[in-house]
Design an enzyme around this catalytic site. Structure first.
Site, PDB file in Angstrom:
ATOM      1  N   HIS A   1      -6.100  -8.285  -1.242  1.00 29.96           N
ATOM      2  CA  HIS A   1      -6.454  -7.214  -2.173  1.00 29.96           C
ATOM      3  C   HIS A   1      -5.981  -5.853  -1.669  1.00 29.96           C
ATOM      4  O   HIS A   1      -5.774  -4.937  -2.473  1.00 29.96           O
ATOM      5  CB  HIS A   1      -7.964  -7.206  -2.414  1.00 29.96           C
ATOM      6  CG  HIS A   1      -8.415  -8.250  -3.375  1.00 29.96           C
ATOM      7  ND1 HIS A   1      -9.187  -7.969  -4.480  1.00 29.96           N
ATOM      8  CD2 HIS A   1      -8.180  -9.586  -3.411  1.00 29.96           C
ATOM      9  CE1 HIS A   1      -9.417  -9.090  -5.152  1.00 29.96           C
ATOM     10  NE2 HIS A   1      -8.828 -10.084  -4.514  1.00 29.96           N
ATOM     11  N   ASP A   2      -5.811  -5.716  -0.366  1.00 34.46           N
ATOM     12  CA  ASP A   2      -5.258  -4.479   0.173  1.00 34.46           C
ATOM     13  C   ASP A   2      -3.754  -4.425  -0.045  1.00 34.46           C
ATOM     14  O   ASP A   2      -3.230  -3.459  -0.603  1.00 34.46           O
ATOM     15  CB  ASP A   2      -5.571  -4.368   1.665  1.00 34.46           C
ATOM     16  CG  ASP A   2      -5.007  -3.089   2.283  1.00 34.46           C
ATOM     17  OD1 ASP A   2      -5.108  -2.031   1.633  1.00 34.46           O
ATOM     18  OD2 ASP A   2      -4.467  -3.148   3.399  1.00 34.46           O
TER      19      ASP A   2
END
Length: 325
Positions: free
Chosen positions: A77-78
């Site tokens: 997700h980063d």
């Protein structure tokens, strides 16, 4: 007591394997640089950084093994938003709603592990090790702790200064089919093989009912009827009720792919990988050969960890991972 002894012995064996792998990398000339990063980036400036991260991860996972899935998901997700720059760690302010407060990220876990590692590193080497590198190392260590492959990654990422909720619209949805997944990931340089291998990270963790309940409202021929009843029972507890992706939720193995073969994929985006001819052979191959899955997964994770990294003046090394300097 015997089971605990076996697990401890297995950890020792795996640690020896890591040492052998690193030695082999050195002997055969493993590429120590990638996209401006370096395997030896902290060798002189903070030689204990990787061990500190590993200790923080191991201590946390011994207390709560379910956090392994959280650390791997955090990296994805980063990196998929603005690259691997620790933007997922930034807290919202009165003037900005950050990525972590997006509905897509509200179930992310493991922030306290990153905070712990960062605090300990800052005490030893202030202003040297980026939060982005800590996130990447923590995900790697979580994979190995849970029984998956060990892989090394180059370091030297800098932390970003932007984190906006609207950017999370670019995260792949659990409702995408295989063709859409391949297109979405392909735009970031990933192959269909990478897509299937990375999806294998779902061998760890759970999905919330809200992400799969739509499959239960209409007949779905790709969903085993008995497993559909299991999902319905899970959802009877509400949208936040959790369903493990496979039968070994805390073990990194190839059971996820076995589940897909039995029409027991939890998410639509999981089961579509088996239903689609273009990716079915990859699913079958990983279900049959765990070593092949492990090899392809570590290659794909290296690629993910290097996605659109920031270097030098493009970013900073945060003093606190939750706020820009």
């Amino acid at each position: 007591m015997l089971t605990r002894f076996k697990k401890q012995n297995n950890k020792m064996v795996r640690a020896n394997i890591v040492s052998m792998v690193l030695l082999m990398h050195a002997i055969v000339g493993f590429p120590f640089h990638a996209r401006g990063l370096s395997m030896t980036y902290y060798m002189m400036s903070c030689p204990f950084a990787e061990q500190i991260v590993k200790n923080s991860v191991n201590n946390a996972l011994q207390a709560d093994p379910t956090l392994a899935a959280g650390l791997i998901r955090m990296l994805f997700h980063d990196c998929f938003i603005e690259g691997c720059d620790a933007s997922i760690l930034l807290d919202s302010t009165k003037d900005n709603t950050a990525e972590k407060d997006s509905p897509a990220n509200l179930s992310l876990r493991g922030y306290e592990i990153i905070d712990d590692a960062k605090e300990k590193i800052e005490n030893r080497c202030p202003g040297v090790v980026s939060c982005a590198d800590i996130v990447a190392m923590a995900a790697r260590d979580a994979v190995f702790w849970a029984g998956g492959p060990y892989y090394d990654i180059p370091k030297g990422r800098f932390d970003g200064k932007r984190s906006k909720i609207e950017d999370t619209r670019n995260l792949p949805s659990p409702f995408l089919n295989a063709s859409q997944l391949i297109q979405t990931f392909g735009q970031r340089g990933f192959t269909p093989q990478d897509v299937v291998a990375l999806s294998g990270a779902h061998t760890l963790g759970v999905a919330r009912c809200s992400s799969f309940k739509a499959r239960l409202t209409v007949p779905d021929s790709s969903l085993d009827s008995t497993f559909a009843n299991t999902l319905s029972k899970t959802c009877s507890a509400g949208d936040n009720a959790e369903q493990p992706f496979d039968a070994t939720r805390n073990d990194f193995d190839n059971a996820y792919f076995n589940a897909l073969q039995m029409k027991s994929g939890v998410l639509f985006s999981d089961q579509t990988l088996f239903n689609t001819p273009r990716t079915r052979n990859l699913v079958n191959g990983y279900a049959l050969n765990q070593a092949k899955f492990f090899f392809d997964f570590q290659q794909a994770m290296r690629k993910m960890s290097n996605l659109d990294v920031k270097l030098g003046s493009q970013g900073e090394v945060r003093q606190n991972c939750r706020s820009i300097n």
